[in-house]
Design a protein around this motif. Sequence first.
Motif, PDB file in Angstrom:
ATOM      1  N   PHE A 271      47.779  46.314  50.475  1.00 45.87           N
ATOM      2  CA  PHE A 271      46.565  46.310  51.281  1.00 45.87           C
ATOM      3  C   PHE A 271      46.900  46.095  52.755  1.00 45.87           C
ATOM      4  CE2 PHE A 271      42.917  44.130  53.213  1.00 45.87           C
ATOM      5  CZ  PHE A 271      41.983  45.141  53.089  1.00 45.87           C
ATOM      6  N   GLY A 272      46.324  46.928  53.594  1.00 43.73           N
ATOM      7  CA  GLY A 272      46.588  46.907  55.036  1.00 43.73           C
ATOM      8  C   GLY A 272      47.552  47.992  55.466  1.00 43.73           C
ATOM      9  N   SER A 273      48.278  48.591  54.531  1.00 43.46           N
ATOM     10  CA  SER A 273      49.271  49.616  54.864  1.00 43.46           C
ATOM     11  C   SER A 273      48.644  50.960  55.217  1.00 43.46           C
ATOM     12  CB  SER A 273      50.227  49.832  53.693  1.00 43.46           C
ATOM     13  OG  SER A 273      50.930  48.657  53.407  1.00 43.46           O
TER      14      SER A 273
ATOM     15  N   THR B  98      31.816  46.386  60.835  1.00 44.45           N
ATOM     16  CA  THR B  98      32.318  45.965  59.522  1.00 44.45           C
ATOM     17  C   THR B  98      31.936  44.511  59.263  1.00 44.45           C
ATOM     18  OG1 THR B  98      34.139  47.542  59.652  1.00 44.45           O
ATOM     19  CG2 THR B  98      34.384  45.735  58.081  1.00 44.45           C
ATOM     20  N   ASP B  99      32.109  43.648  60.263  1.00 43.90           N
ATOM     21  CA  ASP B  99      31.695  42.250  60.120  1.00 43.90           C
ATOM     22  C   ASP B  99      30.198  42.139  59.864  1.00 43.90           C
ATOM     23  OD1 ASP B  99      34.210  41.133  60.345  1.00 43.90           O
ATOM     24  OD2 ASP B  99      33.937  40.453  62.415  1.00 43.90           O
TER      25      ASP B  99
ATOM     26  N   SER C   6      42.013  48.212  63.121  1.00 45.67           N
ATOM     27  CA  SER C   6      43.380  47.758  63.358  1.00 45.67           C
ATOM     28  C   SER C   6      43.978  47.196  62.076  1.00 45.67           C
ATOM     29  CB  SER C   6      43.422  46.689  64.455  1.00 45.67           C
ATOM     30  OG  SER C   6      43.040  45.432  63.922  1.00 45.67           O
ATOM     31  N   PRO C   7      45.284  47.388  61.877  1.00 46.65           N
ATOM     32  CA  PRO C   7      45.935  46.827  60.691  1.00 46.65           C
ATOM     33  C   PRO C   7      45.762  45.311  60.585  1.00 46.65           C
ATOM     34  CG  PRO C   7      47.364  48.437  61.722  1.00 46.65           C
ATOM     35  CD  PRO C   7      46.204  48.225  62.658  1.00 46.65           C
ATOM     36  N   ALA C   8      45.827  44.599  61.699  1.00 46.39           N
ATOM     37  CA  ALA C   8      45.673  43.137  61.661  1.00 46.39           C
ATOM     38  C   ALA C   8      44.272  42.755  61.186  1.00 46.39           C
ATOM     39  CB  ALA C   8      45.952  42.540  63.036  1.00 46.39           C
ATOM     40  N   TYR C   9      43.247  43.440  61.673  1.00 48.95           N
ATOM     41  CA  TYR C   9      41.890  43.153  61.228  1.00 48.95           C
ATOM     42  C   TYR C   9      41.757  43.419  59.726  1.00 48.95           C
ATOM     43  CZ  TYR C   9      36.937  43.481  60.380  1.00 48.95           C
ATOM     44  OH  TYR C   9      35.685  43.302  59.829  1.00 48.95           O
ATOM     45  N   VAL C  10      42.262  44.582  59.278  1.00 47.20           N
ATOM     46  CA  VAL C  10      42.153  44.954  57.871  1.00 47.20           C
ATOM     47  C   VAL C  10      42.852  43.916  57.002  1.00 47.20           C
ATOM     48  CG1 VAL C  10      42.843  46.679  56.147  1.00 47.20           C
ATOM     49  CG2 VAL C  10      41.827  47.410  58.313  1.00 47.20           C
ATOM     50  N   ARG C  11      44.080  43.546  57.326  1.00 48.86           N
ATOM     51  CA  ARG C  11      44.810  42.546  56.527  1.00 48.86           C
ATOM     52  C   ARG C  11      44.066  41.212  56.510  1.00 48.86           C
ATOM     53  NH1 ARG C  11      49.219  45.363  58.705  1.00 48.86           N
ATOM     54  NH2 ARG C  11      49.348  43.932  60.459  1.00 48.86           N
ATOM     55  N   GLY C  12      43.411  40.856  57.625  1.00 52.54           N
ATOM     56  CA  GLY C  12      42.658  39.612  57.715  1.00 52.54           C
ATOM     57  C   GLY C  12      41.440  39.570  56.800  1.00 52.54           C
TER      58      GLY C  12
END
Length: 166
Positions: free
Chosen positions: A162-164, A70-71, A97-103
């Motif tokens: 977003f992220g949910s 993705t990066d 991961s949710p943390a990556y997505v939210r970031g």
Amino acid sequence: MEHVIGVAGCGRMGAPMLACLRDADLNARGFDIRPPESYGTLAPAMTDDAQAFCQGMTTLVTVVRDADQTDALLFDDQNLIERALDLEFIVICSTLSPAYVRGLRSRVPDRIRLVDAPMSGAVVGADTGQLNFMLGGEPQDHAALAPLLDAMGCAVIPRGPFGSGA
């Protein structure tokens, strides 16, 4: 709104998702690092040229393997964030991961709306347009993307901001 849809990561899940979009007469094309001619009947809709892929694209659906890919797609190797000047939406369908997505929100320009839409249904669901999408993002964005989500899936389950979805 007419979306010019790009599906990036046309492997076992992305290629049939692209086929479903095209079968629904949506303006969709695919990007992968594999040569376009390896895609059989989808070959005319495929490219391995990131710059060509970005021309006029308003909606990007990512179906790459992981956060590193993705990066590479968004910021590094292909740098679609900089190349896709007309980009309005990014729909993250990869399982991340949710943390990556939210970031991602802090890394993507505010002009681009983000929706996370991980899916279930495996390859058979992708082949038959029967995927289930768990959505994170704004309800108005979900509504704007409904035609393309409906073309690829049988159920859309809003989960919250977003992220949910992840």
